[in-house]
Structure formats: C-alpha cells, structure tokens
Design a protein around this motif. Sequence first.
Motif, PDB file in Angstrom:
ATOM      1  N   UNK A 127       7.772  -2.870   8.608  1.00  0.00           N
ATOM      2  CA  UNK A 127       6.911  -3.597   9.541  1.00  0.00           C
ATOM      3  C   UNK A 127       5.581  -3.960   8.901  1.00  0.00           C
ATOM      4  N   UNK A 128       5.102  -3.114   7.977  1.00  0.00           N
ATOM      5  CA  UNK A 128       3.843  -3.380   7.288  1.00  0.00           C
ATOM      6  C   UNK A 128       4.125  -4.058   5.944  1.00  0.00           C
ATOM      7  N   UNK A 129       3.419  -5.157   5.692  1.00  0.00           N
ATOM      8  CA  UNK A 129       3.601  -5.877   4.431  1.00  0.00           C
ATOM      9  C   UNK A 129       2.625  -5.331   3.393  1.00  0.00           C
ATOM     10  N   UNK A 130       2.922  -4.114   2.866  1.00  0.00           N
ATOM     11  CA  UNK A 130       2.079  -3.519   1.835  1.00  0.00           C
ATOM     12  C   UNK A 130       2.927  -3.209   0.609  1.00  0.00           C
ATOM     13  N   UNK A 131       2.312  -3.125  -0.589  1.00  0.00           N
ATOM     14  CA  UNK A 131       3.079  -2.788  -1.792  1.00  0.00           C
ATOM     15  C   UNK A 131       3.812  -1.455  -1.678  1.00  0.00           C
ATOM     16  N   UNK A 132       3.173  -0.450  -1.046  1.00  0.00           N
ATOM     17  CA  UNK A 132       3.814   0.862  -0.899  1.00  0.00           C
ATOM     18  C   UNK A 132       5.018   0.762   0.020  1.00  0.00           C
ATOM     19  N   UNK A 133       4.869   0.071   1.168  1.00  0.00           N
ATOM     20  CA  UNK A 133       5.986  -0.069   2.111  1.00  0.00           C
ATOM     21  C   UNK A 133       7.158  -0.779   1.460  1.00  0.00           C
ATOM     22  N   UNK A 134       6.881  -1.829   0.694  1.00  0.00           N
ATOM     23  CA  UNK A 134       7.968  -2.555   0.029  1.00  0.00           C
ATOM     24  C   UNK A 134       8.606  -1.707  -1.077  1.00  0.00           C
ATOM     25  N   UNK A 135       7.814  -0.901  -1.765  1.00  0.00           N
ATOM     26  CA  UNK A 135       8.380  -0.017  -2.791  1.00  0.00           C
ATOM     27  C   UNK A 135       9.329   1.000  -2.156  1.00  0.00           C
ATOM     28  N   UNK A 136       8.952   1.529  -0.990  1.00  0.00           N
ATOM     29  CA  UNK A 136       9.821   2.472  -0.273  1.00  0.00           C
ATOM     30  C   UNK A 136      11.094   1.780   0.179  1.00  0.00           C
ATOM     31  N   UNK A 137      10.947   0.562   0.730  1.00  0.00           N
ATOM     32  CA  UNK A 137      12.134  -0.193   1.136  1.00  0.00           C
ATOM     33  C   UNK A 137      13.072  -0.411  -0.049  1.00  0.00           C
ATOM     34  N   UNK A 138      12.517  -0.800  -1.190  1.00  0.00           N
ATOM     35  CA  UNK A 138      13.342  -1.066  -2.376  1.00  0.00           C
ATOM     36  C   UNK A 138      14.088   0.172  -2.840  1.00  0.00           C
ATOM     37  N   UNK A 139      13.397   1.318  -2.850  1.00  0.00           N
ATOM     38  CA  UNK A 139      14.026   2.531  -3.362  1.00  0.00           C
ATOM     39  C   UNK A 139      15.113   3.034  -2.413  1.00  0.00           C
ATOM     40  N   UNK A 140      14.947   2.781  -1.108  1.00  0.00           N
ATOM     41  CA  UNK A 140      15.960   3.207  -0.147  1.00  0.00           C
ATOM     42  C   UNK A 140      17.184   2.290  -0.135  1.00  0.00           C
ATOM     43  N   UNK A 141      17.084   1.156  -0.833  1.00  0.00           N
ATOM     44  CA  UNK A 141      18.208   0.222  -0.908  1.00  0.00           C
ATOM     45  C   UNK A 141      18.855   0.226  -2.286  1.00  0.00           C
ATOM     46  N   UNK A 142      18.452   1.164  -3.138  1.00  0.00           N
ATOM     47  CA  UNK A 142      18.916   1.173  -4.525  1.00  0.00           C
ATOM     48  C   UNK A 142      19.756   2.407  -4.819  1.00  0.00           C
ATOM     49  N   UNK A 143      20.785   2.244  -5.649  1.00  0.00           N
ATOM     50  CA  UNK A 143      21.678   3.361  -5.959  1.00  0.00           C
ATOM     51  C   UNK A 143      20.961   4.494  -6.671  1.00  0.00           C
ATOM     52  N   UNK A 144      19.991   4.176  -7.519  1.00  0.00           N
ATOM     53  CA  UNK A 144      19.241   5.235  -8.185  1.00  0.00           C
ATOM     54  C   UNK A 144      18.312   5.952  -7.215  1.00  0.00           C
TER      55      UNK A 144
END
Length: 334
Positions: A127-144
């Motif tokens: 919901x928040x457009x911040x670098x940290x929020x997007x980094x968390x989103x990316x890591x939760x969508x990645x196999x690693x």
Amino acid sequence: MDLPRITVVVPLYNEERYIATCLDSILATDYPKEKMEVLLIDGMSEDATREIAEEYHRKFPFIRLIDNPRRIVPVAMNLGIAEATGEYLIRLDAHAEYPTDYFRKLIEWHRSLGADNVGAVIETRVRKETPVAHAIRNVLSDKLGVGSAFRTGVGRPVEADTVPFGCYRMEMLRRLGGYDERLIRNQDIELNKRLIRQGGKVFLVPEIKAVYYAREDFASLAKNNFENGKWNLLTAYYTGTFRSLSPRHFAPLALILGIVLPLPCCAAVSLAVAGIYAAAIFLRSLRIARKTDPFTQMAAFAVLHFSYGIGELAGIMEVLKLMITKKRKKSHEK
C-alpha cells in the motif's frame, strides 16, 4: 453447473486498514450470494475492525461476526468450522483481496481435480510506495526469499504441501478434526500435511489468483518472521513429528549455524559462509530490485532470513524449556 453452498471464514484481529477492501472484494465476486455465508471470526479487536464488520453485517446479513476470545487463528478456524453450513469451506485472509471469479474457480477446479483442498497463487502488493516496502514485496515473491511455490508461481496445476486461502471439502475438514489449537503459527501447513498423510490431495492452481498486502517496514517483517521461525520448532514439538513441515523451512537456521558454529575454532569458515551468502543475495538483488535499490533489497533478504533463523534458535530454546518442565513434572508425580 449447479454451484454448492460455501462458507467463507476470515480470522480477524485489528484489521481496520484491510477488512473493508477484503469484504468489498468478497461482495464483488460472481458467486451467488444466496449460496454463500461469510463468517468473520474476530479476536476481540481493539481498533475499528468490529465496527466495520458490524456495519457490513447490517447491510449484508449473510456476513456474520463471531467472537474469538482466545484470539489465535486455529481457534478462529475451528469456530468457523463448527458454525459452517456450506459443503465447502474457504479460508481467507483479511490482508488480501480476491478477484470476481475466485470462489467459482475454486469450486470448478475442486471438482475437475477431485481435490480435498485447492488454493491460489499469490500476487504480493504494497500500500505504501516506499523503497523498503517494494524490497519486502520483491523478496516475498522470490524463490531465494521464501521458496514457496504459491508465492513464486507455477505453470500448471500441481499437487502441493500447502496452499494459501484454501478451499476445503467440509467433510474432509471434519474428518481431520479441524485445526490443531496448540499451534499459533504453521496451523495451515500442519493441517494440509495431515490431510495428505490421510490420503487427501492438495492442489495449487495458477489460474486462481489472489492479492496479498505485505508488511511494509523491516521491523514488522522481522517480528513476523521471528515468530514463524520459532513456531517451526514448536510445531514439530507439539505434533511429535517434523513431517508437519518441509526442509526449506530450516534453511535460515542452517545459514545461521553455518556462520556461528565455526567461529570459536575457525573464523575463516564463518567468514566464508557469510561471504557466500552476501554474494548470493547481492547478485539476486541486482536482478529483482524493482522500485527499490540493490542495497535495500539486500537488507530485505537479510532481515527475512536472519529473523526467521534467529526465531528458529529461539524455538529450540523454547522446546528445551518445555521438555525440562515436562520431565520435572513427571518426576514430581512419581
């Protein structure tokens, strides 16, 4: 196709930011409302969650609010199972929203696959457009990051060890005895593993999708994953078997032990393990860092993995404490 009656169960606790979006998406589904009931099982929320839920109930009587004084999710689910009148039970999360065809597709795939539980692939958003929020989103969508197929996606319907926001045959749920109320975390995967051990089939279907809203700061991510990690060991203790989990759940613990255990005798090994890990997450961060920078992305990987692994170490200590207490109790009884 003659659609069956379904019961939708949504455990709640302090979800005022998300519950209206979740309920609006449920109401927008194309499933016949006369064949649906929605049970909101609230853990005595201290924010506006209950008021919002009651407002929806007044407008839509098939949405009901049920109290859960014990607050934990497995109790909420068992309260829902006890109240349910549907042939199928769909377990939803308030932190998510669902497409208009969600319920219908769950039932269609249930019947075509001969399944006992069918679940969706998750699209993680913020919901928040911040670098940290997007980094968390990316890591939760990645196999690693998480390694879960339901977060990273599959190309075709596959049998799985667990699925999110699942649709269960009510007959199977009741035969299993419902959820294990000792488990504050991991209750869904434990239930699905138990279902599979009794000959049931769990399917992940890529055609069925849901949107999940991730935590948006590192403190929240760390707190959540610390508890998840701790409950890996407690789940094994309470169920008496590691079969309730999968090997991937213990990778963060292996990482931490690989860094910490060699330190007293061979710091070079610890440094090598840490260096290999840092290199791996750096290279992966360069590839997946969308709407954030590589170093914030690396931090998201590290927070996720280390909080989870430290939680598992805390879980080991908790299990040892429980075992000692149990042993002393037996000694006193003699």
